[in-house]
Design a protein around this motif. Structure first.
Motif, PDB file in Angstrom:
ATOM      1  N   ASP A 400      25.185  13.394  -5.647  1.00  0.00           N
ATOM      2  CA  ASP A 400      24.634  13.393  -4.283  1.00  0.00           C
ATOM      3  C   ASP A 400      25.057  14.647  -3.522  1.00  0.00           C
ATOM      4  N   THR A 401      26.328  15.047  -3.693  1.00  0.00           N
ATOM      5  CA  THR A 401      26.814  16.250  -3.016  1.00  0.00           C
ATOM      6  C   THR A 401      26.084  17.490  -3.514  1.00  0.00           C
ATOM      7  N   TRP A 402      25.868  17.563  -4.806  1.00  0.00           N
ATOM      8  CA  TRP A 402      25.162  18.717  -5.397  1.00  0.00           C
ATOM      9  C   TRP A 402      23.724  18.793  -4.886  1.00  0.00           C
ATOM     10  N   LEU A 403      23.040  17.648  -4.843  1.00  0.00           N
ATOM     11  CA  LEU A 403      21.653  17.639  -4.361  1.00  0.00           C
ATOM     12  C   LEU A 403      21.576  18.066  -2.897  1.00  0.00           C
ATOM     13  N   ALA A 404      22.521  17.549  -2.099  1.00  0.00           N
ATOM     14  CA  ALA A 404      22.510  17.920  -0.676  1.00  0.00           C
ATOM     15  C   ALA A 404      22.828  19.400  -0.482  1.00  0.00           C
ATOM     16  N   ASN A 405      23.766  19.905  -1.258  1.00  0.00           N
ATOM     17  CA  ASN A 405      24.148  21.310  -1.129  1.00  0.00           C
ATOM     18  C   ASN A 405      23.027  22.245  -1.595  1.00  0.00           C
ATOM     19  N   GLN A 406      22.282  21.837  -2.614  1.00  0.00           N
ATOM     20  CA  GLN A 406      21.176  22.660  -3.127  1.00  0.00           C
ATOM     21  C   GLN A 406      19.875  22.435  -2.351  1.00  0.00           C
ATOM     22  N   ARG A 407      19.872  21.418  -1.476  1.00  0.00           N
ATOM     23  CA  ARG A 407      18.684  21.050  -0.695  1.00  0.00           C
ATOM     24  C   ARG A 407      17.481  20.767  -1.593  1.00  0.00           C
ATOM     25  N   VAL A 408      17.715  19.964  -2.607  1.00  0.00           N
ATOM     26  CA  VAL A 408      16.667  19.548  -3.536  1.00  0.00           C
ATOM     27  C   VAL A 408      16.751  18.039  -3.704  1.00  0.00           C
ATOM     28  N   ARG A 409      15.758  17.485  -4.320  1.00  0.00           N
ATOM     29  CA  ARG A 409      15.761  16.057  -4.630  1.00  0.00           C
ATOM     30  C   ARG A 409      15.538  15.885  -6.129  1.00  0.00           C
ATOM     31  N   GLU A 410      15.742  14.671  -6.607  1.00  0.00           N
ATOM     32  CA  GLU A 410      15.550  14.399  -8.024  1.00  0.00           C
ATOM     33  C   GLU A 410      14.109  14.694  -8.424  1.00  0.00           C
ATOM     34  N   LEU A 456      21.085  16.916 -17.118  1.00  0.00           N
ATOM     35  CA  LEU A 456      21.664  17.095 -15.783  1.00  0.00           C
ATOM     36  C   LEU A 456      22.924  17.945 -15.879  1.00  0.00           C
ATOM     37  N   MET A 457      23.080  18.903 -14.961  1.00  0.00           N
ATOM     38  CA  MET A 457      24.310  19.685 -14.833  1.00  0.00           C
ATOM     39  C   MET A 457      24.642  19.768 -13.348  1.00  0.00           C
ATOM     40  N   ARG A 458      25.719  19.100 -12.923  1.00  0.00           N
ATOM     41  CA  ARG A 458      26.032  19.056 -11.502  1.00  0.00           C
ATOM     42  C   ARG A 458      27.543  19.188 -11.292  1.00  0.00           C
ATOM     43  N   ALA A 459      27.887  19.877 -10.200  1.00  0.00           N
ATOM     44  CA  ALA A 459      29.302  20.139  -9.913  1.00  0.00           C
ATOM     45  C   ALA A 459      29.527  20.073  -8.403  1.00  0.00           C
ATOM     46  N   LEU A 460      30.794  19.867  -8.033  1.00  0.00           N
ATOM     47  CA  LEU A 460      31.152  19.884  -6.618  1.00  0.00           C
ATOM     48  C   LEU A 460      31.064  21.311  -6.068  1.00  0.00           C
ATOM     49  N   PRO A 461      30.817  21.467  -4.770  1.00  0.00           N
ATOM     50  CA  PRO A 461      30.697  22.822  -4.196  1.00  0.00           C
ATOM     51  C   PRO A 461      31.971  23.648  -4.330  1.00  0.00           C
TER      52      PRO A 461
END
Length: 489
Positions: A400-410, A456-461
């Protein structure tokens, strides 16, 4: 009488075997000719050409059924052929012609059932041409057409039934126009004869108009019935999500494949079209009128061509258009044979793992990033399928943090989404720093040792800049040790 019997004896015991032997020899030589470059080109075009020829043969049979024979022919038939046989041949000839119009569509789509039907009906019509009106030219043309069908048998390998095919509106209109032309030709041929109700019930060798009226009426009624059945038959169900049983079957088929991309079926968000024996499937979604299949058919390669055709036809039956996305070059002939066109949108990258390493000047940036990540305390852990539940909420926060930071959705469809049920079915790689999870990626792999890729590849900011490089390098080294052939990006 004795002379006629002698001629018949000579024909049956000498001319008929000689004719059959000649046809078999010609067919054998033509079949051998298909091994040449010109022959192979002709073989590729044969379904279209034979469909056209069979359609023309159907028109020919319908036209000959509404035109009178000569007086000499009528006299010969009256002397040597029973009237009942002439009537039956006339009626069956018209129905055979109508059936060939329908079968031609199946030949165009390479159906084996259409090939058998066309072959049998062609030779049957050739036999019926003799008692119908001693039409040697018609019989010869039909025998030649049957021989061509036999020569190109290998081009019609799609296992299907004629009852399952759907006639497109254009095809129904074409058949309707042919039947209408047949009726017009009937009135043109007998324009000098005044219509009377008793014409329907006259049975005589010279009652050509009566036979033509009966044959035309039967053909028109049968054609109208087929047209109404095709127009009002249920179109079948639209695309639906797979059931639990079908998804489990697809997962079992995927486990035995080389392509790791097939694991995207485990998301459960795509509809499935299985082969008849359920050894292969196509996963697809819908967007407007487009039915978009993801990748090549998954499963038994021998079922793939027929499955591609079925998908194209199913989409067409629902008023849609078939699209195949992210296909491989090796499978292009399947789609081209089905009438589709190829467009290059991009390329896929794969890293061979057999000789992968961090040594050498070209790999210096990767080596520095990897060493920096190790100094920052990063470590990788790969969770096997079914064991992600203990950390799923932590991974959800990262996602969720990665999506919000990248301003994208699934996105979904060709990319995975954060779905606990989906992540439980596959290995998940997690990166820790000082014991805390800061990044993750789910791994697509089958039961074969051919390919592995990440989804999926996601990380904290606040994860170190080298986190993703570290994750990829560690995954490649891990699966290299397992003997995997390549890593997909």
């Amino acid at each position: 009488m004795a002379l006629g019997a002698l001629i018949l004896f000579r024909g049956v015991y000498f001319l008929l075997p000689l004719t059959l032997a000649t046809l078999l020899l010609v067919g054998h030589e033509l079949h051998r000719a298909t091994d040449t470059p010109v022959g192979r080109a002709a073989a590729r075009l044969s379904p279209v050409l034979l469909a056209i020829l069979v359609f023309i043969a159907g028109i020919w049979l319908l036209a000959s059924g509404v035109t009178p024979t000569t007086i000499e022919t009528t006299d010969i038939l009256a002397l040597h052929v029973p009237l009942s046989l002439v009537e039956i041949a006339h009626m069956l000839g018209g129905l055979t012609g109508l059936t060939l119009l329908i079968v031609a569509r199946g030949l165009l789509h390479r159906l084996d059932a259409a090939w058998w039907a066309a072959l049998i009906l062609t030779f049957l019509a050739a036999v019926l041409a003799l008692p119908k009106g001693i039409a040697w030219t018609e019989a010869t043309g039909l025998v030649i057409l049957g021989t061509l069908l036999w020569v190109f048998r290998a081009e019609f390998g799609r296992h299907s039934t004629l009852r399952s095919q759907t006639l497109e509106p254009e095809w129904l209109v074409a058949i309707g126009l042919v039947v209408a032309a047949m009726i017009w030709l009937l009135f043109l041929s007998y324009r000098d004869i005044t219509y009377r109700h008793d014409l329907w019930w006259q049975f005589a060798f010279d009652a050509h108009v009566s036979r033509s009226l009966r044959a035309t009426s039967v053909v028109a009624v049968v054609a109208g019935g087929i047209g109404l059945w095709q127009l009002f038959r249920p179109a079948g169900r639209a695309a639906l999500p797979p059931t639990t049983e079908k998804l489990a079957l697809a997962a079992d088929i995927t486990h035995r494949q080389d392509s790791a991309e097939a694991c995207l079926v485990l998301m459960g968000d795509k509809s499935l079209l299985f082969s008849i024996d359920e050894t292969a499937f196509i996963m697809y979604g819908q967007s407007g009128r487009s039915w978009i299949a993801l990748g090549d058919p998954v499963g038994d390669p021998s079922r793939a061509p027929n499955l591609v055709w079925r998908f194209v036809e199913t989409a067409s039956a629902h008023g849609g258009r078939a699209v195949f996305y992210q296909v491989t070059p090796a499978a292009l002939p399947w789609y081209l044979d089905a009438g589709l066109r190829a467009f290059k949108l991009g390329e896929a990258a794969h890293i061979p793992l057999t000789d992968f390493g961090l040594e050498g000047p070209q790999r210096a940036p990767l080596r520095h990033a990897y060493n920096r990540a190790r100094r920052e305390g990063l470590s990788l852990e790969i969770l096997p399928p079914g064991s992600v539940g203990a950390v799923i909420e932590t991974l959800r926060v990262i996602s969720d943090t990665w999506l919000a930071n990248q301003r994208v959705r699934e996105k979904g469809y060709s990319l995975g989404t954060f779905d606990p049920a989906y992540l439980e079915r596959l290995p998940v790689a997690i990166v820790r720093r000082d014991g805390q999870i800061i990044a993750f990626a789910n791994v697509l792999r089958t039961g074969m040792q051919r390919e592995v890729r990440i989804d999926l590849m996601r990380a904290l900011p606040d994860a170190p800049p080298s986190t993703m490089d570290f994750l990829l390098i560690e995954l490649m080294r891990h699966y290299q040790a397992e003997g995997m052939a390549r890593f997909g990006l």
